[in-house]
Design a protein around this motif. Structure first.
Motif, PDB file in Angstrom:
ATOM      1  N   ALA A  96      10.029  47.412  26.534  1.00 60.67           N
ATOM      2  CA  ALA A  96      11.126  48.268  27.015  1.00 60.67           C
ATOM      3  C   ALA A  96      12.501  47.628  26.863  1.00 60.67           C
ATOM      4  O   ALA A  96      13.507  48.326  26.815  1.00 60.67           O
ATOM      5  CB  ALA A  96      10.898  48.644  28.475  1.00 60.67           C
ATOM      6  N   SER A  97      12.548  46.295  26.784  1.00 61.87           N
ATOM      7  CA  SER A  97      13.826  45.613  26.527  1.00 61.87           C
ATOM      8  C   SER A  97      13.835  44.974  25.142  1.00 61.87           C
ATOM      9  O   SER A  97      14.885  44.917  24.506  1.00 61.87           O
ATOM     10  CB  SER A  97      14.074  44.507  27.564  1.00 61.87           C
ATOM     11  N   GLY A  98      12.689  44.485  24.689  1.00 60.57           N
ATOM     12  CA  GLY A  98      12.646  43.686  23.463  1.00 60.57           C
ATOM     13  C   GLY A  98      12.430  44.469  22.183  1.00 60.57           C
ATOM     14  O   GLY A  98      12.716  43.960  21.098  1.00 60.57           O
ATOM     15  N   ILE A  99      11.910  45.682  22.279  1.00 61.70           N
ATOM     16  CA  ILE A  99      11.643  46.451  21.056  1.00 61.70           C
ATOM     17  C   ILE A  99      12.355  47.810  21.083  1.00 61.70           C
ATOM     18  O   ILE A  99      13.210  48.082  20.249  1.00 61.70           O
ATOM     19  CB  ILE A  99      10.123  46.693  20.846  1.00 61.70           C
ATOM     20  N   GLN A 100      11.996  48.655  22.020  1.00 60.80           N
ATOM     21  CA  GLN A 100      12.437  50.054  21.983  1.00 60.80           C
ATOM     22  C   GLN A 100      13.957  50.225  21.891  1.00 60.80           C
ATOM     23  O   GLN A 100      14.422  51.012  21.063  1.00 60.80           O
ATOM     24  CB  GLN A 100      11.852  50.809  23.187  1.00 60.80           C
ATOM     25  N   PRO A 101      14.761  49.491  22.696  1.00 56.64           N
ATOM     26  CA  PRO A 101      16.204  49.762  22.665  1.00 56.64           C
ATOM     27  C   PRO A 101      16.846  49.485  21.310  1.00 56.64           C
ATOM     28  O   PRO A 101      17.887  50.057  20.985  1.00 56.64           O
ATOM     29  CB  PRO A 101      16.783  48.795  23.710  1.00 56.64           C
ATOM     30  N   ILE A 102      16.211  48.606  20.519  1.00 60.81           N
ATOM     31  CA  ILE A 102      16.833  48.202  19.253  1.00 60.81           C
ATOM     32  C   ILE A 102      16.464  49.185  18.140  1.00 60.81           C
ATOM     33  O   ILE A 102      17.048  49.176  17.071  1.00 60.81           O
ATOM     34  CB  ILE A 102      16.397  46.758  18.900  1.00 60.81           C
ATOM     35  N   GLN A 103      15.493  50.043  18.410  1.00 57.86           N
ATOM     36  CA  GLN A 103      15.117  51.033  17.397  1.00 57.86           C
ATOM     37  C   GLN A 103      15.259  52.452  17.944  1.00 57.86           C
ATOM     38  O   GLN A 103      14.652  53.373  17.411  1.00 57.86           O
ATOM     39  CB  GLN A 103      13.701  50.765  16.849  1.00 57.86           C
ATOM     40  N   ASN A 104      16.072  52.605  18.982  1.00 53.62           N
ATOM     41  CA  ASN A 104      16.230  53.970  19.507  1.00 53.62           C
ATOM     42  C   ASN A 104      17.316  54.730  18.738  1.00 53.62           C
ATOM     43  O   ASN A 104      18.025  54.178  17.901  1.00 53.62           O
ATOM     44  CB  ASN A 104      16.441  53.957  21.031  1.00 53.62           C
ATOM     45  N   LEU A 105      17.410  55.996  19.059  1.00 50.77           N
ATOM     46  CA  LEU A 105      18.238  56.904  18.257  1.00 50.77           C
ATOM     47  C   LEU A 105      19.687  56.449  18.131  1.00 50.77           C
ATOM     48  O   LEU A 105      20.246  56.421  17.029  1.00 50.77           O
ATOM     49  CB  LEU A 105      18.164  58.307  18.882  1.00 50.77           C
ATOM     50  N   SER A 106      20.311  56.073  19.247  1.00 49.94           N
ATOM     51  CA  SER A 106      21.743  55.765  19.199  1.00 49.94           C
ATOM     52  C   SER A 106      22.020  54.514  18.365  1.00 49.94           C
ATOM     53  O   SER A 106      23.053  54.425  17.700  1.00 49.94           O
ATOM     54  CB  SER A 106      22.301  55.602  20.620  1.00 49.94           C
ATOM     55  N   VAL A 107      21.087  53.560  18.399  1.00 48.91           N
ATOM     56  CA  VAL A 107      21.264  52.359  17.568  1.00 48.91           C
ATOM     57  C   VAL A 107      21.042  52.703  16.095  1.00 48.91           C
ATOM     58  O   VAL A 107      21.822  52.304  15.223  1.00 48.91           O
ATOM     59  CB  VAL A 107      20.332  51.219  18.040  1.00 48.91           C
ATOM     60  N   LEU A 108      20.014  53.471  15.810  1.00 49.48           N
ATOM     61  CA  LEU A 108      19.736  53.830  14.412  1.00 49.48           C
ATOM     62  C   LEU A 108      20.885  54.644  13.803  1.00 49.48           C
ATOM     63  O   LEU A 108      21.216  54.479  12.620  1.00 49.48           O
ATOM     64  CB  LEU A 108      18.433  54.620  14.309  1.00 49.48           C
ATOM     65  N   GLN A 109      21.498  55.498  14.632  1.00 47.84           N
ATOM     66  CA  GLN A 109      22.641  56.271  14.129  1.00 47.84           C
ATOM     67  C   GLN A 109      23.782  55.342  13.740  1.00 47.84           C
ATOM     68  O   GLN A 109      24.505  55.588  12.789  1.00 47.84           O
ATOM     69  CB  GLN A 109      23.090  57.289  15.187  1.00 47.84           C
ATOM     70  N   LYS A 110      23.911  54.248  14.454  1.00 51.96           N
ATOM     71  CA  LYS A 110      24.943  53.251  14.161  1.00 51.96           C
ATOM     72  C   LYS A 110      24.555  52.407  12.929  1.00 51.96           C
ATOM     73  O   LYS A 110      25.425  51.995  12.159  1.00 51.96           O
ATOM     74  CB  LYS A 110      25.096  52.345  15.391  1.00 51.96           C
ATOM     75  N   VAL A 111      23.272  52.169  12.755  1.00 52.70           N
ATOM     76  CA  VAL A 111      22.800  51.357  11.621  1.00 52.70           C
ATOM     77  C   VAL A 111      22.979  52.122  10.315  1.00 52.70           C
ATOM     78  O   VAL A 111      23.328  51.541   9.283  1.00 52.70           O
ATOM     79  CB  VAL A 111      21.317  50.941  11.828  1.00 52.70           C
ATOM     80  N   GLY A 112      22.742  53.438  10.358  1.00 52.07           N
ATOM     81  CA  GLY A 112      22.951  54.265   9.164  1.00 52.07           C
ATOM     82  C   GLY A 112      21.813  54.169   8.169  1.00 52.07           C
ATOM     83  O   GLY A 112      20.644  54.197   8.550  1.00 52.07           O
ATOM     84  N   GLU A 113      22.155  53.986   6.903  1.00 52.61           N
ATOM     85  CA  GLU A 113      21.178  54.069   5.807  1.00 52.61           C
ATOM     86  C   GLU A 113      19.997  53.120   5.933  1.00 52.61           C
ATOM     87  O   GLU A 113      18.895  53.428   5.497  1.00 52.61           O
ATOM     88  CB  GLU A 113      21.875  53.768   4.467  1.00 52.61           C
ATOM     89  N   GLU A 114      20.247  51.963   6.494  1.00 58.13           N
ATOM     90  CA  GLU A 114      19.209  50.924   6.547  1.00 58.13           C
ATOM     91  C   GLU A 114      18.269  51.087   7.743  1.00 58.13           C
ATOM     92  O   GLU A 114      17.614  50.127   8.156  1.00 58.13           O
ATOM     93  CB  GLU A 114      19.872  49.544   6.602  1.00 58.13           C
ATOM     94  N   LYS A 115      18.237  52.290   8.317  1.00 56.10           N
ATOM     95  CA  LYS A 115      17.538  52.420   9.602  1.00 56.10           C
ATOM     96  C   LYS A 115      16.037  52.189   9.533  1.00 56.10           C
ATOM     97  O   LYS A 115      15.452  51.648  10.474  1.00 56.10           O
ATOM     98  CB  LYS A 115      17.887  53.724  10.297  1.00 56.10           C
ATOM     99  N   VAL A 116      15.402  52.548   8.427  1.00 54.46           N
ATOM    100  CA  VAL A 116      13.947  52.341   8.360  1.00 54.46           C
ATOM    101  C   VAL A 116      13.584  50.846   8.293  1.00 54.46           C
ATOM    102  O   VAL A 116      12.805  50.363   9.114  1.00 54.46           O
ATOM    103  CB  VAL A 116      13.300  53.155   7.224  1.00 54.46           C
ATOM    104  N   PRO A 117      14.148  50.068   7.352  1.00 51.09           N
ATOM    105  CA  PRO A 117      13.847  48.629   7.383  1.00 51.09           C
ATOM    106  C   PRO A 117      14.282  47.954   8.686  1.00 51.09           C
ATOM    107  O   PRO A 117      13.612  47.022   9.163  1.00 51.09           O
ATOM    108  CB  PRO A 117      14.605  48.054   6.180  1.00 51.09           C
ATOM    109  N   TRP A 118      15.396  48.395   9.268  1.00 51.95           N
ATOM    110  CA  TRP A 118      15.853  47.865  10.559  1.00 51.95           C
ATOM    111  C   TRP A 118      14.781  48.087  11.639  1.00 51.95           C
ATOM    112  O   TRP A 118      14.371  47.155  12.341  1.00 51.95           O
ATOM    113  CB  TRP A 118      17.164  48.561  10.963  1.00 51.95           C
ATOM    114  N   GLY A 119      14.323  49.316  11.747  1.00 49.20           N
ATOM    115  CA  GLY A 119      13.297  49.634  12.751  1.00 49.20           C
ATOM    116  C   GLY A 119      12.020  48.838  12.503  1.00 49.20           C
ATOM    117  O   GLY A 119      11.438  48.271  13.434  1.00 49.20           O
ATOM    118  N   GLN A 120      11.601  48.778  11.243  1.00 50.80           N
ATOM    119  CA  GLN A 120      10.390  48.016  10.913  1.00 50.80           C
ATOM    120  C   GLN A 120      10.541  46.553  11.300  1.00 50.80           C
ATOM    121  O   GLN A 120       9.622  45.939  11.861  1.00 50.80           O
ATOM    122  CB  GLN A 120      10.107  48.113   9.404  1.00 50.80           C
ATOM    123  N   HIS A 121      11.698  45.981  11.012  1.00 47.81           N
ATOM    124  CA  HIS A 121      11.939  44.571  11.310  1.00 47.81           C
ATOM    125  C   HIS A 121      11.759  44.285  12.797  1.00 47.81           C
ATOM    126  O   HIS A 121      11.043  43.353  13.189  1.00 47.81           O
ATOM    127  CB  HIS A 121      13.342  44.172  10.856  1.00 47.81           C
TER     128      HIS A 121
END
Lengths: 220, 220
Positions: free
Chosen positions: A112-137
């Motif tokens: 809940a602190s170490g994984i989910q917040p870093i791959q949630n919608l608002s972060v991915l919207q900020k990451v942009g194009e690289e969101k899939v590799p970012w989430g996987q990482h």
């Protein structure tokens, strides 16, 4: 700590079918046998209904879930789950032994602190194009840590043989991992516990494919 | 829940002076009056000592803090703090009333899940050049949500007039915000509670400027 409590009104859960944090609360309600009213909040439609003025008053973080219960409004899924556990009868979502409780909270917070917040919608919207590799990482990094921990703590479930808040966190995170096409086969302990949990009624009725706001083409 | 417990050995805290999650645990130990041995883990030196094989066994997430206590190793600061609270005498870090407990956990998780993980070292290293505006964005988003919540819940401290885990989370997050040059003046309730807390001995002795691993030029 289980205080019985007279509740005049059903709790209201503001939820999005695919939100993993909403799913956590749906599982907790189902495990406890608590009836609730669900109000869908569509995170995509209208630029995100969670950003509306009305909803922002319920949850200023503009995220789901939010829960109206016993006259108060609560956000943050683990706070909600522990409140339910401390005020409602039914199966304990945290064990009584302090060391086992600590392990449940450690695993829950790792997700809940170490994984989910870093791959949630608002972060991915900020990451942009690289969101899939970012989430996987970040999911892989978290699961690489979780796997050896669960090898030590788990029995049938995340901590021993009783269902706990850790299990409530695990299943929705694995669901997210699958959406990101993370190879779950790398994590045999995670995979096995997840499969066992998905057989249980509380995890089935609360599943994203069975919600009132699940689009027709995603219903199971 | 406060079980007294005979502890033969002092807890060992693996800590980095500037880590906000390490600071949370240092505050909790100080509030409870618990002596501990501190082992510094330098997150920058040698490519990050948290990545060593030895440390990874203690905390597979390769983050600080980790705590050895009562024969177990715990990671995730809020799990550690609640374990300490449930097993040690001294001031309660969570209130007894379930609704107040829920509010403490909601505020703690808003910070520990909603802000800190998105601006921590491993994420910033992935973000690269844009790390300062990235950190500012997510800290401001979190504080914009926290400010109206604290306006409702706070007295002298985050929830009423008793110190709690929420306060333990607040002060290190404000410290991070200042490092990112976030204008705290926009958040008068946050600023006021933070100032009040920083006057207390437990927050002073645990401060990043007073740690055994604080570099000489950063010591206060």
């Amino acid at each position: 700590m289980h205080l019985s409590s007279v509740c005049l009104a059903k709790p209201v859960l503001y939820s999005y079918f695919r939100s993993s944090c909403s799913w956590r609360v749906r599982i907790a309600f189902a495990l406890k046998g608590i009836e609730y009213n669900l109000v869908p909040v569509n995170l995509i439609k209208d630029g995100g209904q969670q950003r509306s003025e009305q909803y922002s008053k319920l949850n200023p973080m503009q995220q789901v879930p939010a829960v109206e219960i016993d006259g108060i409004t609560l956000c943050q899924s683990l706070a909600v789950i522990q409140y339910i556990d401390e005020t409602r009868p039914g199966p304990c979502l945290l064990p009584v032994d302090p060391k086992a409780r600590a392990k449940v909270r450690m695993i829950s917070d790792l997700i809940a602190s170490g994984i989910q917040p870093i791959q949630n919608l608002s972060v991915l919207q900020k990451v942009g194009e690289e969101k899939v590799p970012w989430g996987q990482h970040f999911i892989n990094r978290g699961f690489q840590a979780l796997e050896p921990i669960l090898k030590e703590t788990s029995g049938k479930y995340c901590v021993g043989d009783e269902i706990s808040m850790a299990d409530i966190c695990l299943v929705p995170q694995v669901y997210n991992a699958e959406r990101f096409k993370v190879d779950i086969g790398q994590y045999p302990t995670i995979r096995k516990i997840n499969e066992t949990l998905l057989e249980l009624e509380a995890f089935k009725v609360s599943h994203p494919s069975h919600q009132p706001d699940t689009p027709a083409n995603l219903q199971a």
